[in-house]
Design an enzyme around this catalytic site. Sequence first.
Site, PDB file in Angstrom:
ATOM      1  CG  ASP A  79      29.194  27.548  27.379  1.00 22.97           C
ATOM      2  OD1 ASP A  79      30.107  26.748  25.989  1.00 22.97           O
ATOM      3  OD2 ASP A  79      28.811  28.573  27.328  1.00 22.97           O
ATOM      4  CB  CYS A 119      31.231  29.767  14.753  1.00 23.52           C
ATOM      5  SG  CYS A 119      31.478  28.775  16.426  1.00 23.52           S
ATOM      6  CE  LYS A 159      28.770  34.583  26.327  1.00 22.71           C
ATOM      7  NZ  LYS A 159      28.664  34.323  24.849  1.00 22.71           N
ATOM      8  CG  ASN A 160      26.143  32.251  27.334  1.00 18.27           C
ATOM      9  OD1 ASN A 160      26.520  33.073  26.976  1.00 18.27           O
ATOM     10  ND2 ASN A 160      26.378  31.704  27.890  1.00 18.27           N
ATOM     11  NE  ARG A 199      27.032  27.388  18.359  1.00 18.66           N
ATOM     12  CZ  ARG A 199      27.113  28.495  19.046  1.00 18.66           C
ATOM     13  NH1 ARG A 199      28.363  28.699  19.048  1.00 18.66           N
ATOM     14  NH2 ARG A 199      26.927  28.944  19.806  1.00 18.66           N
ATOM     15  NE  ARG A 222      32.548  36.273  20.983  1.00 17.50           N
ATOM     16  CZ  ARG A 222      31.629  35.728  20.176  1.00 17.50           C
ATOM     17  NH1 ARG A 222      32.504  35.110  19.773  1.00 17.50           N
ATOM     18  NH2 ARG A 222      30.673  35.431  20.572  1.00 17.50           N
TER      19      ARG A 222
HETATM   20  C1  UD1 Z   1      23.980  28.648  23.982  1.00 19.22           C
HETATM   21  C2  UD1 Z   1      25.231  29.340  24.042  1.00 19.22           C
HETATM   22  C3  UD1 Z   1      26.415  28.881  24.252  1.00 19.22           C
HETATM   23  C4  UD1 Z   1      26.358  27.127  25.130  1.00 19.22           C
HETATM   24  C5  UD1 Z   1      25.309  26.979  24.512  1.00 19.22           C
HETATM   25  C6  UD1 Z   1      25.039  24.796  24.935  1.00 19.22           C
HETATM   26  C7  UD1 Z   1      23.986  31.823  24.649  1.00 19.22           C
HETATM   27  C8  UD1 Z   1      23.897  33.282  24.183  1.00 19.22           C
HETATM   28  N1  UD1 Z   1      25.559  30.321  24.506  1.00 19.22           N
HETATM   29  O1  UD1 Z   1      24.635  28.339  22.081  1.00 19.22           O
HETATM   30  O2  UD1 Z   1      27.172  29.270  25.020  1.00 19.22           O
HETATM   31  O3  UD1 Z   1      27.941  26.553  24.752  1.00 19.22           O
HETATM   32  O4  UD1 Z   1      24.723  27.183  24.645  1.00 19.22           O
HETATM   33  O5  UD1 Z   1      24.890  24.614  26.336  1.00 19.22           O
HETATM   34  O6  UD1 Z   1      23.364  31.580  25.453  1.00 19.22           O
HETATM   35  N2  UD1 Z   1      21.530  22.776  17.340  1.00 19.22           N
HETATM   36  C9  UD1 Z   1      20.798  22.966  16.017  1.00 19.22           C
HETATM   37  N3  UD1 Z   1      19.857  23.023  15.197  1.00 19.22           N
HETATM   38  C10 UD1 Z   1      19.271  24.436  16.182  1.00 19.22           C
HETATM   39  C11 UD1 Z   1      20.102  25.234  17.094  1.00 19.22           C
HETATM   40  C12 UD1 Z   1      21.456  24.532  17.395  1.00 19.22           C
HETATM   41  O7  UD1 Z   1      21.775  21.499  15.347  1.00 19.22           O
HETATM   42  O8  UD1 Z   1      18.102  25.088  15.395  1.00 19.22           O
HETATM   43  C13 UD1 Z   1      22.516  22.329  17.888  1.00 19.22           C
HETATM   44  C14 UD1 Z   1      23.842  23.342  17.686  1.00 19.22           C
HETATM   45  O9  UD1 Z   1      24.381  23.093  16.375  1.00 19.22           O
HETATM   46  C15 UD1 Z   1      24.417  22.410  18.910  1.00 19.22           C
HETATM   47  C16 UD1 Z   1      23.541  21.992  19.556  1.00 19.22           C
HETATM   48  O10 UD1 Z   1      21.719  21.922  18.988  1.00 19.22           O
HETATM   49  O11 UD1 Z   1      25.260  21.311  18.953  1.00 19.22           O
HETATM   50  C17 UD1 Z   1      23.208  22.580  21.149  1.00 19.22           C
HETATM   51  O12 UD1 Z   1      23.057  24.637  20.876  1.00 19.22           O
HETATM   52  P1  UD1 Z   1      21.929  25.235  20.958  1.00 19.22           P
HETATM   53  O13 UD1 Z   1      22.096  24.953  22.666  1.00 19.22           O
HETATM   54  O14 UD1 Z   1      21.045  25.779  20.149  1.00 19.22           O
HETATM   55  O15 UD1 Z   1      22.692  26.597  21.839  1.00 19.22           O
HETATM   56  P2  UD1 Z   1      23.511  27.828  21.311  1.00 19.22           P
HETATM   57  O16 UD1 Z   1      21.757  28.629  21.465  1.00 19.22           O
HETATM   58  O17 UD1 Z   1      23.834  28.424  20.438  1.00 19.22           O
END
Ligand code: UD1
Length: 439
Positions: free
Chosen positions: A325, A136, A42-43, A141, A417
């Site tokens: 995850d 969420c 999925k990711n 996030r 999902r």
């Molecule tokens: C992706 C995965 C999700 C997984 C996560 C961490 C997908 C669709 N989803 O989510 O399943 O749990 O990686 O491995 O691939 N953060 C900030 N600012 C930002 C972006 C992120 O502070 O602009 C923080 C987030 O709140 C979190 C951390 O960085 O605490 C990691 O998040 P991130 O790696 O961005 O997760 P996703 O890409 O949303």
Amino acid sequence: MQKEAKNPILLPKKTIKKDSMNRIRILGGTPLNGHVNISGAKNAALPLLTVTLLTDEPVTLTNVPNLADIHTLLELLDQHGVEIDTALPTVTLRTRTLKSNVAPYDIVRRMRASFLVLGPLLARHGSAVVSLPGGCAIGTRPVDIHLMGLEKLGASIKLDGGYVHASAPSTGLRGADVSMPMISVGATENLMLAATLATGTTRLINAAREPEIIDLAKCLNAMGAKIEHAGTDTIIIEGVDSLHGVTHAVQPDRIETGTYAMAAAITRGELILDNTSLDLIPTVTSILEQAGMIFTPTENGFSARAGNLKGVDMMTEPFPGFSTDLQAQFMALMTSATGASMITETIFENRFMHVPELCRMGANITVHGSSALVRCGTPLKGAPVMATDIRASVSLVMAGLAAEGETIIDRIYHLDRGYESVENKLRQCGAHIERITGD
Ligand code: UD1
């Protein structure tokens, strides 16, 4: 994987209401035995679907999982004007002309990965208006790193009415060094997508190293992009003028892989996982081996079973560390071991919502800040429980499979999902599991 007849895009908005009535009923205590076919990731598939916005030629993806999140993104791309032909597990997309550069709140709020359209829209179409995804259940996030990076590439960004209004200079985005203050999978992907069509060189420093990043780079490079060192912490992207079409196979789902491996162990059965690889989950297997699990490679994947399970400590980390995850599933597994296990969550601030549900089933778990202490070995008993997010929901399925008696899991739309045909896959391996509707 099952072939599906050509179908129009499912509209999750309508199905979610109906699905919210759905629950899963499990009669636990039967060891799982047999083969499980691992679906496409999925990711990986979500960012790969957005590459269509970077070219007017057809993009065909194979091994796409049939999941609610995939349909949500297809719905979003459809309203941008992308022509979509779905015959899952194959999807062909073509963006001849962009109908709208707006990604509306109604869709983005359902799934954060929708925010990944921002980079490609900006790079190829010059502007985008994308709803902020909001927080969420597992944490706040934010998307500040995505936005900071795009600004470094020359975009001007304004926030108004819950939307990001972004526009590129008339000469287009330009390459830059982007140092990310924290490792973010989504920001790395958004910036990679945007930088492929920027002028000059972009260096993404402190980039995420997840296998999904490598899959995205492979696909973009096959389209004519020039991306080097994906999978390391510094990705170098030489911008190109245009990208062409591609056919690309989505890599196997490493989270589904780890989940079924642990499901085999918690039920004290043995599963042979096909169409996957131990190489996708190196740290996970190493920690699970320390806990007593036994893995044996096969021609097409590997087999997984429990030996004498004992509690081990685990901390979630960005790849190649133990994935957040898989944290909830690991916690469910640890309840069935001997000894104790300290589980520390470092990625999301609120990712222990499965704890009270597991405790309702008899687990002995105490949370102290970002760590949870599992006192292992208390036998689980079936109970009515509630799913709160994708991975929490599958940890409850695992607990239900191991528990004595009946478990009813509510709010299983979270499961749909992220897990393709979960009941069928488990039933084929001996589980007593069914979906029930209404009261
Ligand atoms: C992706 C995965 C999700 C997984 C996560 C961490 C997908 C669709 N989803 O989510 O399943 O749990 O990686 O491995 O691939 N953060 C900030 N600012 C930002 C972006 C992120 O502070 O602009 C923080 C987030 O709140 C979190 C951390 O960085 O605490 C990691 O998040 P991130 O790696 O961005 O997760 P996703 O890409 O949303």
